[in-house]
Structure formats: C-alpha cells, structure tokens
Design an enzyme around this catalytic site. Sequence first.
Site, PDB file in Angstrom:
ATOM      1  N   ARG A  18      11.302  -8.613  37.734  1.00  0.00           N
ATOM      2  CA  ARG A  18      10.169  -8.258  39.502  1.00  0.00           C
ATOM      3  C   ARG A  18      10.161  -9.539  40.219  1.00  0.00           C
ATOM      4  NH1 ARG A  18       5.392  -4.717  39.136  1.00  0.00           N
ATOM      5  NH2 ARG A  18       5.661  -4.318  41.269  1.00  0.00           N
ATOM      6  N   LYS A  70      16.768 -21.065  28.329  1.00  0.00           N
ATOM      7  CA  LYS A  70      15.845 -22.106  28.549  1.00  0.00           C
ATOM      8  C   LYS A  70      16.078 -22.847  28.088  1.00  0.00           C
ATOM      9  CE  LYS A  70      12.385 -18.608  29.792  1.00  0.00           C
ATOM     10  NZ  LYS A  70      11.431 -18.147  29.513  1.00  0.00           N
ATOM     11  N   ASP A 106       5.830 -20.988  32.352  1.00  0.00           N
ATOM     12  CA  ASP A 106       5.380 -19.833  31.394  1.00  0.00           C
ATOM     13  C   ASP A 106       4.541 -21.014  30.489  1.00  0.00           C
ATOM     14  OD1 ASP A 106       7.671 -18.562  31.537  1.00  0.00           O
ATOM     15  OD2 ASP A 106       8.894 -19.224  29.933  1.00  0.00           O
TER      16      ASP A 106
END
Length: 280
Positions: A18, A70, A106
């Site tokens: 999303r 990452k 994050d």
Amino acid sequence: MQRHLRLGLIGDNIGASRAPVLHRLAGAQHGIDVTYDRLVPRDMGKPFDALFDHVAQAGYRGINVTYPYKEKAALRVQINDPLVQAMGAVNTVLFGKDSSLGFNTDYSGFLSAYRAARGDRPPGVVLLIGAGGVGRSLAFALAGLGAVDLRIADLDTARAAALADALRRSFPALTLTLGRDAGALAQGAEGVLNATPVGMVGHDGTPLPPDAMPARGWAFDAVYTPVNTAFLTDAAAAGLTTISGYELFIGQGVDAWRLFAELPLDEPRLRADLAAGVVA
Ligand code: NAD
C-alpha cells in the site's frame, strides 16, 4: 513548487504493497503528482545492484527498499546516522547528484509508534521474536529507547547471533539472551514483539503460545495484514497495551515522505484517506 515527484519501491512480492497509495495521497495534499513504481528485480530482468544503478540515473527523487534488499541497499549509499550504519539496513534512499543517502524509517517509524503508545516509559525487559529485516530495526530502536535486557528468539539461531553481534558493538552494556524458544524467553518480559511473518494472511498462528504472554506490559506486532493478529489478540486478552504493525506502516511511510518531499504532512487526513480507500 515541484509538481511531480518520481518515487519507487524495490522489493520482491510487493504486488499488494500500500506504499504507492500512501505516497500518492501524501503528494495530493500538496497538489503534487507522485508516481511510485513497483520495482521488482526479477520482473525487470536486473539483479538488485543493476536496478539500483538504473533508478539512480532515471530521474527518481528516491526509493524505498524492502525485503530482501535492505542490507544490499545499505552497501550502496552514504549513511549519516551512526545507528543506521550499525544496523546495516536501509529502507529509504535519496538520490543526489554525486551520492545517494540512506535512511531507515522502519527504525524511526517504530520510535514514533512506541512513543505514541508508551510516552517516555522505557521498554523494560523485552522479548523480540524474529531477527530478520524488520527485527533488526526494532532491536536497534529498543536499545535506543533504553532497553537494558533484550531477549531475541529466532528459529534461525545464526540470524539472532548476527543481530546480537551488531547490537553489542553499539550497545556494549545491553544484556542479550538468545534462543529458539520464544515461550521460555518470555518469562519476566515486560514487552513482547513479533517480527516474524507468523500471523500474516496465509501464515496463520502466533509465534508465542498464549499462555506464555506476560501478565503486564506491552506488545507490538510488525504484521499488519490483518491488523488484528492472534498475537495482538492474545496480548490484549492478557491485559497488555498493544501497538499494531499498521502504526509502523504509517510511521515509516510518513518519515520517508518527509525525506522525499521535504514537506509537512497532515497525518490524520492521510490516515482517514487510507481508511476510506481514497484513490489519489
Ligand atoms: P525476515 O524473513 O527477514 O525475518 C523473519 C525472521 O523470523 C527470520 O529470521 C525467521 O527465521 C524468523 N522466524 C520465522 N518464524 C519464526 C518463529 N515461529 N519463531 C521465531 N522466529 C521465526 O522478514 P522481515 O522482513 O523481517 O519481515 C517480518 C514480517 O514483518 C513480515 O512478514 C511483515 O509482515 C512484517 N513487516 C511489517 C512492516 C510494517 O510496516 N508494519 C515492515 C516490514 C515488515
């Protein structure tokens, strides 16, 4: 003011992400047309590094990076925050003329979610289940928040050990206990976090037996599809304060947007638009 912003996300299995909607809605608040491309290395016929080089030259302001890239991204950018450097994982990249800058939202997004739920209270004795990509960011955030006793449970003991090594370098005073059995490590914990995929749609269950849930404290679940996971339902039933992974999704997105656009964001409006399914 800039009227168009080119962004994207490099990752595998990102079809349902999303993030594109979040960034388009954020842009719409300022009348900015945002394109946010899903960049899947396999689909584009390029390994991560070649795709990274391509997007760095293709007019993108920046990108997000997700599983499993990452750590690879961290090797390609300049990182100014020493804790993000120590974490060795980057989920947001800004492309500049001469170099690319790396960030981990994050990590910062979890800090915001934690403080919104717990204020200035330190995390206490904490059990982190899952030492993968998101677990790494959570562990550094917990240590940064003042956790002094961190237990790490992972079925893959090498992953827990690698995370513990990285943590020790930045937080030598942190007490660390590692193991495979989350239930055993939960004894005496005040905070419990799920950073495994267990509980996601198609991956039912919980990584912590309900009877091992602490009797007081707080719980966070990185999983947010569904928002009400078995882990958080068990935690609420035990009387714990719960923090949903949806808060991390919002927090990491808001922080990334601020880096990309350098513009403020009406967060309540963004949340309402996302909940209402507004299409930007
Ligand atoms: P990952 O695969 O890198 O790490 C998961 C780790 O959990 C692995 O080390 C694995 O060995 C361990 N594990 C799996 N099952 C376990 C179990 N039952 N007990 C103990 N350890 C177990 O994955 P990741 O990128 O860290 O993501 C984990 C989950 O976090 C994702 O599935 C996603 O739902 C969620 N996530 C949410 C957000 C957010 O914005 N809320 C962001 C990133 C990831």
